[in-house]
Write an enzyme that holds these catalytic residues in place. Structure first.
Site, mmCIF file in Angstrom:
data_model
loop_
_atom_site.group_PDB
_atom_site.id
_atom_site.type_symbol
_atom_site.label_atom_id
_atom_site.label_comp_id
_atom_site.label_asym_id
_atom_site.label_seq_id
_atom_site.Cartn_x
_atom_site.Cartn_y
_atom_site.Cartn_z
ATOM 1 N N ASP A 241 41.820 33.222 47.602
ATOM 2 C CA ASP A 241 40.934 34.393 47.686
ATOM 3 C C ASP A 241 39.516 33.951 48.062
ATOM 4 O O ASP A 241 38.557 34.247 47.357
ATOM 5 C CB ASP A 241 40.929 35.121 46.331
ATOM 6 C CG ASP A 241 40.360 36.530 46.419
ATOM 7 O OD1 ASP A 241 40.294 37.073 47.537
ATOM 8 O OD2 ASP A 241 39.983 37.080 45.372
ATOM 9 N N GLN B 37 36.106 41.775 33.265
ATOM 10 C CA GLN B 37 34.665 41.715 33.515
ATOM 11 C C GLN B 37 34.112 40.419 32.939
ATOM 12 O O GLN B 37 34.742 39.775 32.100
ATOM 13 C CB GLN B 37 33.950 42.933 32.948
ATOM 14 C CG GLN B 37 34.128 43.154 31.461
ATOM 15 C CD GLN B 37 33.692 44.554 31.061
ATOM 16 O OE1 GLN B 37 34.049 45.543 31.698
ATOM 17 N NE2 GLN B 37 32.932 44.650 29.973
#
Length: 249
Positions: A179, A31
Site C-alpha cells: 500500500d 485510528q
C-alpha cells in the site's frame, strides 16, 4: 480508550505518561493517537474501532455470496469474482490483526536495514495486541503534502530511495509493502524517508519474481513482444485474449 484499557490491562494513566485524546489520523478500521511512554519515548497508538471486525465479517460473507450467485454469468467470463473476493477477504482480515501488522513492520525493517535513507518505526511489543498497536512516533511531512517540504530536501534522493526500497522488497526479499501511496511515506527532519502502515503486504515466490523481472526487462528495453510474453506467463492475459491486441496496447 475503553479498547486500549481492556486490551492492555490497565488505565490510560498507568499505561502512558501522556495520551492525546484527539486522534492524529482516522480511517475506516482504526485510528491513531499520539502518546508518551513512562520512559519518555514518543509513540503512536493505533486502535481498532469498536465492532469493526464483526462488520467486516458480515460484509465479506455478503460479498462471497454475491460472487457465487453471478458465477456463470457474463461478468464472470471476464473476472474470476470468487477468487477476487477470496483475495480481498484475506487482505482485509489480515489488516484486522495488529500483531500481524507489527510482524510485517519488523520484517520490512530487516529487509531495508542496508538502506540508510529508509526508516521503519519500531514496535513496542509489550503494548501490542490484535486490536492495539504501539509504535515509535515518526515526525515529519507526509509525501502527500510534498508542497510543505522544507527547502533543501533532495527530492531526487527521496525518489531513488523509495524506488530502490521497493525493488529490494519485490525482487530480492519477495515480501513487500502493498500500500505504498504518498500518505504512507513521511519525510523526516534529517531527510530520511519513513515508511508507515504495514497492514497490507504481498508475498512472491522465486518463479513469480523471475517473471516480474522479465516484464521489467522488457519494459526497460521497450520490447512489446517480450512484454506480452511476460504478461501471459504471469497469467495477467486471460485465455483467448488477442496477442496482437495486447502487444499494441
Amino acid at each position: 480508550i475503553e479498547i486500549v484499557e481492556t486490551e492492555l490491562g490497565g488505565t490510560i494513566e498507568e499505561l502512558f505518561a501522556g495520551f492525546e485524546r484527539e486522534p492524529l489520523a482516522a480511517a475506516s478500521i482504526g485510528q491513531v493517537h499520539a502518546a508518551t511512554l513512562h520512559d519518555g519515548r514518543k509513540v503512536v497508538v493505533k486502535v481498532q474501532k469498536p465492532g469493526v471486525a464483526e462488520t467486516v465479517r458480515e460484509d465479506l460473507a455478503i460479498l462471497a455470496d454475491l460472487a457465487r450467485r453471478v458465477t456463470g454469468g457474463r461478468l464472470s467470463s471476464f473476472y474470476d469474482l470468487e477468487a477476487l473476493v477470496a483475495d480481498f477477504s484475506w487482505t482485509l482480515r489480515s489488516e484486522l490483526d495488529y500483531i500481524r501488522e507489527g510482524r510485517n513492520a519488523d520484517r520490512l525493517r530487516e529487509i531495508l536495514a542496508a538502506q540508510p535513507m529508509l526508516v521503519v518505526p519500531q514496535v513496542t511489543w509489550e503494548l501490542t495486541t490484535e486490536r492495539v498497536l504501539v509504535m515509535e512516533h515518526m515526525e515529519g511531512v507526509r509525501l502527500v503534502a510534498a508542497a510543505e517540504l522544507p527547502a533543501g530536501v533532495d527530492l531526487r534522493a527521496l525518489a531513488r530511495a523509495g524506488g530502490e526500497g521497493m525493488l529490494t522488497q519485490v525482487f530480492e526479499a519477495g515480501f513487500f509493502h502493498a500500500d505504498p501511496h504518498p500518505g504512507n511515506f513521511l519525510v523526516l527532519g534529517d531527510g530520511r524517508l519513513a515508511v508507515l502502515d504495514f497492514g497490507m503486504v504481498g508475498h512472491l515466490d522465486d518463479e513469480l519474481k523471475l517473471r516480474l523481472l522479465q516484464l521489467l526487462d522488457a519494459a526497460v528495453r521497450q520490447d512489446a513482444a517480450d512484454a506480452t510474453d511476460a504478461l501471459e506467463s504471469l497469467g495477467v492475459a486471460r485465455a483467448g485474449a488477442s496477442r496482437d491486441a495486447i502487444r499494441r496496447d
